[in-house]
Design an enzyme around this catalytic site. Structure first.
Site, PDB file in Angstrom:
ATOM      1  N   SER A 231     141.818  56.022  81.621  1.00  0.00           N
ATOM      2  CA  SER A 231     141.191  56.407  82.883  1.00  0.00           C
ATOM      3  C   SER A 231     141.063  55.234  83.845  1.00  0.00           C
ATOM      4  CB  SER A 231     139.812  56.991  82.620  1.00  0.00           C
ATOM      5  OG  SER A 231     138.957  56.015  82.054  1.00  0.00           O
ATOM      6  N   HIS A 259     142.164  62.524  80.657  1.00  0.00           N
ATOM      7  CA  HIS A 259     143.041  62.341  81.820  1.00  0.00           C
ATOM      8  C   HIS A 259     144.507  62.610  81.479  1.00  0.00           C
ATOM      9  CE1 HIS A 259     139.803  60.627  84.292  1.00  0.00           C
ATOM     10  NE2 HIS A 259     139.351  60.181  83.127  1.00  0.00           N
ATOM     11  N   LYS A 291     137.996  68.018  84.488  1.00  0.00           N
ATOM     12  CA  LYS A 291     139.050  67.451  85.329  1.00  0.00           C
ATOM     13  C   LYS A 291     140.077  68.541  85.648  1.00  0.00           C
ATOM     14  CE  LYS A 291     137.583  63.141  83.268  1.00  0.00           C
ATOM     15  NZ  LYS A 291     136.233  63.435  83.655  1.00  0.00           N
TER      16      LYS A 291
HETATM   17  C1  LIG Z   1     138.304  59.152  78.953  1.00  0.00           C
HETATM   18  C2  LIG Z   1     137.085  59.995  79.228  1.00  0.00           C
HETATM   19  N1  LIG Z   1     136.479  60.592  78.189  1.00  0.00           N
HETATM   20  C3  LIG Z   1     135.373  61.330  78.373  1.00  0.00           C
HETATM   21  C4  LIG Z   1     134.832  61.523  79.632  1.00  0.00           C
HETATM   22  C5  LIG Z   1     133.594  62.333  79.807  1.00  0.00           C
HETATM   23  O1  LIG Z   1     133.915  63.558  80.385  1.00  0.00           O
HETATM   24  P1  LIG Z   1     132.929  64.355  81.344  1.00  0.00           P
HETATM   25  O2  LIG Z   1     132.870  63.616  82.642  1.00  0.00           O
HETATM   26  O3  LIG Z   1     133.595  65.672  81.472  1.00  0.00           O
HETATM   27  O4  LIG Z   1     131.602  64.412  80.685  1.00  0.00           O
HETATM   28  C6  LIG Z   1     135.446  60.916  80.734  1.00  0.00           C
HETATM   29  C7  LIG Z   1     134.874  61.082  82.085  1.00  0.00           C
HETATM   30  O5  LIG Z   1     135.364  60.687  83.085  1.00  0.00           O
HETATM   31  C8  LIG Z   1     136.605  60.122  80.531  1.00  0.00           C
HETATM   32  O6  LIG Z   1     137.209  59.501  81.553  1.00  0.00           O
END
Ligand SMILES: Cc1ncc(COP(=O)(O)O)c(C=O)c1O
Length: 457
Positions: A231, A259, A291
């Protein structure tokens, strides 16, 4: 992290001077052991004097001195797509994970509305005790099919999915090996598990191998955690190599597909499709609904026995509410669209590649991005990143800076999220403005001594 990296761009001596001055000005407030009668009746006083609180104050005041507006908590007036309206003004938007344009898509909206009419806006309690709605199972079955796994469990938050699953599956006698760029939710899960935690350099399979060779035998269960598409950097791990590594050492492999879903693979099915592998390449496929899937929540796709264990024992599932019906319905509709319209994935990747190529051609530093949906512009200083983000905002471009401590100071950056909905001329205009403003920001010098003097007043 080196000492310099944790100094907000200040050299060690500048930082020491700044802290000395602050210590001087705050000396009256420093607490020594005191009799009960002398302890403040304000229970938040010690909190306000804590290092973390004071550090946040320093950043806030330094930003004000440097004239940098707060880039966070901007209020969008409608759907944040390739354009967005903030405070009545329209912006080109590169701060949304609405990768394939499903948030606000008429079919997704209609599915959510129909679910509200039938089930209301909430299921009010844990699925285990208060029961579930057909949509929960439909969603899990579709996600399991997508990942080619036996089963899947959906949780009410993506972040909480990693925390509760890792915290539940592993314990003190176990080993967790993470990439150095791994998401905070996995770090938090590892901390909760209390397992031995080891970090290998970003995407370095050989280093991970060395750590496993040295430590694996002394631990019970072992977990290797990677992101399918990072990310922060927009790069992709060598999944076949990590998969083989986990198999060689009898470790579980968790791949966070937050992502990667909707982004990697010709049909957007994620990292396994990108590498031509199937669900057996990893043991735990984690994903979020927030997302590509236009909802909110997270999931673990895995073998049935593990999913059943998680349904009956993960605190974040057992003691937390089920996904609201309209959100589950929206995610199901988005999943259908993903399967029906793979051309959206191709459009996203063409846009991201065009952005990456254009940025590189303009001499901008895009780090290790592979040009799928995430392209950072590396600035190497939190102040420069914050200034560039503010300058772009003034010119009608909404993009967030990523600052220390989210990344090491030398890795401060702007992070651009592309979508299938961006038009090529929007990308070209943005790159021209970014190039111009980056040169201006780089030319600005910061008078740290003056900032330190103002801070200590
Ligand atoms: C790699 C990754 N895992 C988990 C999450 C957590 O997801 P959420 O924002 O849907 O709680 C994110 C959030 O951006 C993320 O980038």
């Amino acid at each position: 992290m080196t000492k310099e990296e944790s100094n907000f761009g200040l050299s060690q001596s500048e930082r020491t001077r700044l802290l000395d001055r602050l210590k001087g000005s705050l000396a009256g407030a420093v607490k020594r052991p005191a009799p009960l009668s002398a302890i403040s009746k304000d229970p938040w006083e010690a909190f306000a004097q804590s290092d973390s609180c004071r550090q946040m104050d320093i950043i806030r005041r330094a930003s004000a001195i440097l004239g940098i507006d707060n880039p966070y908590f901007r209020v969008h007036d409608g759907i944040a797509g390739p354009e967005t309206v903030i405070d009545g003004k329209s912006y080109l938007n590169f701060s949304s994970y609405n990768y394939l344009g499903f948030n606000g898509h008429p079919r997704v909206v209609a599915a959510a509305k129909a679910a509200i009419d039938r089930y209301g806006t909430s299921c009010s309690a844990s699925r285990l005790v208060a029961g579930e709605r057909p949509l929960h199972r439909e969603l899990e079955e579709r996600l399991a099919r997508l990942h080619k796994t036996e089963d899947c469990v959906a949780f009410v938050s993506g972040h909480a999915t990693n925390v509760t699953v890792i915290g539940n599956l592993l314990g003190k006698a176990d080993l967790i090996l993470c990439d150095s760029a791994i998401h905070n939710s996995i770090q938090q899960g590892a901390q909760l598990a209390g397992a031995r935690r080891l970090v290998f350099p970003h995407n370095d399979v050989a280093a991970a191998e060395r750590l496993l060779a040295e430590h694996r035998a002394r631990c019970g269960n072992a977990l290797v955690a990677v992101e399918g598409h990072y990310s922060m950097d927009g790069d992709v791990p060598d999944l076949p190599a990590f998969s083989a590594l986990a198999r060689r050492h009898g470790a579980w492999l968790l791949v966070d597909e937050a992502h990667a879903l909707g982004v990697l693979g010709a049909r957007g099915r994620g990292t396994a499709e990108h590498f031509g592998l199937d669900g057996s390449a990893a043991d735990l496929w984690m994903g979020t609904l927030s997302k590509t899937f236009a909802g909110c929540g997270g999931y673990m796709a895995c073998r049935h026995r593990v999913a059943e264990f998680l349904r009956y024992s993960s605190p974040g599932f057992v003691y937390s509410v089920g996904i609201p019906p309209p959100v589950a319905a929206a995610a199901c509709a988005a999943l259908d669209l993903l399967l029906e319209e793979p051309e959206r994935v191709a459009a996203l990747n063409a846009n991201a590649q065009a952005f990456l190529d254009g940025a590189r051609a303009a001499g901008l530093d895009t780090g290790s991005s592979q040009g799928f949906a995430i392209v950072p512009i590396m600035l190497g200083s939190s102040i420069a990143a914050a200034r560039l983000s503010a300058a772009l905002f003034r010119r009608g471009i909404n993009v967030q800076p990523i600052l220390y401590p989210a990344v090491p100071e030398r890795a401060a950056r702007l992070r651009f999220f592309l979508s299938s909905e961006h038009r090529r001329e929007q990308i070209d205009t943005t790159l021209a403005i970014v190039t111009e403003e980056t040169a201006k920001v780089r030319a600005l010098k910061v008078d740290f001594a003056a900032v330190a003097a103002m801070l200590s007043r």
